[in-house]
Write an enzyme that holds these catalytic residues in place. Structure first.
Site, short mmCIF file in Angstrom:
data_model
loop_
_atom_site.label_atom_id
_atom_site.label_comp_id
_atom_site.label_asym_id
_atom_site.label_seq_id
_atom_site.Cartn_x
_atom_site.Cartn_y
_atom_site.Cartn_z
N GLY A 105 51.84 49.24 56.84
CA GLY A 105 51.63 47.81 56.65
C GLY A 105 50.68 47.49 55.52
N SER A 108 52.70 49.79 50.80
CA SER A 108 52.92 50.96 49.96
C SER A 108 54.23 50.86 49.16
CB SER A 108 52.88 52.21 50.84
OG SER A 108 53.86 53.12 50.49
N ASP A 152 55.30 40.73 50.58
CA ASP A 152 54.66 41.93 50.02
C ASP A 152 54.74 41.96 48.50
OD1 ASP A 152 54.35 42.72 52.63
OD2 ASP A 152 54.94 44.80 52.25
O1 PMV Z 1 54.76 46.18 57.40
P1 PMV Z 1 54.52 45.37 56.18
O2 PMV Z 1 53.12 45.29 55.75
O3 PMV Z 1 55.48 45.63 55.06
O4 PMV Z 1 54.72 43.85 56.57
C1 PMV Z 1 55.89 43.33 56.99
C2 PMV Z 1 55.69 41.89 57.22
C3 PMV Z 1 56.79 41.29 58.07
O5 PMV Z 1 56.49 39.90 58.16
C4 PMV Z 1 56.79 41.89 59.45
C5 PMV Z 1 58.14 41.47 57.44
C6 PMV Z 1 58.34 40.72 56.15
O6 PMV Z 1 59.28 41.06 55.44
O7 PMV Z 1 57.59 39.77 55.88
#
Ligand code: PMV
Length: 315
Positions: A105, A108, A152
């Site tokens: 999360g 990366s 992200d």
């Molecule tokens: O796991 P990460 O940090 O890539 O976060 C994903 C965030 C979500 O809201 C769960 C999915 C998204 O695409 O926004």
């Protein structure tokens, strides 16, 4: 659409990690979310003459990826950039390394894609705007994440706190003070694609219940933005706790995350929550000061987990 300039191979190109402070998962369904860059932990990419073709040399994975690999985020990214700029495959090796733990999360995949994108565009002599980098990385993210919201790639490309709603221009914003955070790693690798899929299943089964939770998360995120802008750390902490509860309700919690939250709160954190996809991965805790940040970090380490300190905003 694209600007060109003279290129150089010497530079190393980097991109930060990120964490989501509010609104993960709900953001997939059009709700707002807030994410911040983690500038101290980065992915880096640098070019050298190739061995006859374009290769992404992922040093940490000990993997060499060429354009023929259609399932890699890096080849998708490179192919898209080459097509959009109407250039042929360069004879180039792009070396890539990252300090960001995978599947935790911390962004990366977006950070590594962004670093590769910067290195390749520089070699090609293409001057990309932040939104163009973000878009290219988003397309590559789809390979890894399925249906990413785009948060992200946005926070990583802009390298600034962002208030993000899918399909809208991202809003970068300032905070009223420095916020001290501790990130605790459960050490459990978790697939965002999977947790997003599980949430989707629950939503299909009980749309009323789940939409109610998403609405509550939306309120928390809106309150979070205001509290950050006001520099009200107590309010930010409380809202993080509330967001964590709601994330548990939508089924993305994990008992190791609970342990990390408990350790952090016992050590004096103003608030703590899972961050990102959940089901493992990372927790983020808010400390009241740099001193408390250090103490929380030590407690997490003593409990046997990896912890990182990061800050955002300025006094
Ligand atoms: O796991 P990460 O940090 O890539 O976060 C994903 C965030 C979500 O809201 C769960 C999915 C998204 O695409 O926004």
């Amino acid at each position: 659409k694209y600007a060109y300039f003279h290129n150089s191979m010497k530079n190393s190109f980097t991109a930060p990690g990120k964490i989501i402070l509010f609104g993960e998962h709900a953001v997939v369904y059009g709700k707002p979310a807030i994410a911040i860059p983690v500038s101290g932990m980065r992915a880096s990419a640098w070019s050298e003459p190739g061995e006859g073709k374009l290769t992404i040399n992922a040093l940490d994975l000990n993997q060499k990826i060429g354009l023929e690999n259609k399932t890699s985020q890096f080849s998708v990214l490179a192919q898209t950039l080459l097509s959009k700029t109407k250039q042929s495959e360069p004879n180039l090796t792009i070396n890539l390394t990252s300090k960001l733990p995978q599947g935790s999360g911390m962004g990366s995949s977006a950070a590594t894609s962004t670093a590769v994108c910067k290195a390749l565009s520089n070699y090609l002599g293409v001057d990309l705007e932040k939104n163009q980098i973000s878009e290219l990385v988003f397309d590559a993210e789809k390979i890894v994440h399925g249906t990413p919201s785009g948060i992200d790639n946005t926070v990583v490309a802009y390298e600034s706190p962002v208030y993000f709603v899918k399909g809208q221009e991202p809003v970068t914003f300032d905070s009223g003070r420095t916020f001290y955070l501790v990130i605790g790693d459960t050490g459990i690798e978790s697939s965002t694609k999977e947790t997003v899929g599980n949430v989707r299943d629950l939503l299909d089964k009980d749309p009323n219940l789940m939409n109610g939770y998403f609405d509550e998360i939306e309120n928390v995120t809106e309150g979070g933005k205001k509290a950050i802008e006001d520099g009200d750390k107590e309010a930010v902490g409380e809202l993080m706790n509330k967001n964590h509860e709601l994330l548990n309700k939508i089924g993305v919690g994990h008992r190791e995350l609970e342990k990390l939250v408990d350790v952090s709160l016992d050590a004096g954190a103003l608030g703590a929550k899972l961050t990102g996809g959940g089901g493992g991965g990372n927790m983020v805790a808010l400390a009241g000061s740099a001193k408390e940040q250090k103490e929380i970090c030590e407690k997490i380490t003593e409990a046997g987990y990896r912890a990182y300190q990061t800050t955002f905003g300025e006094d």
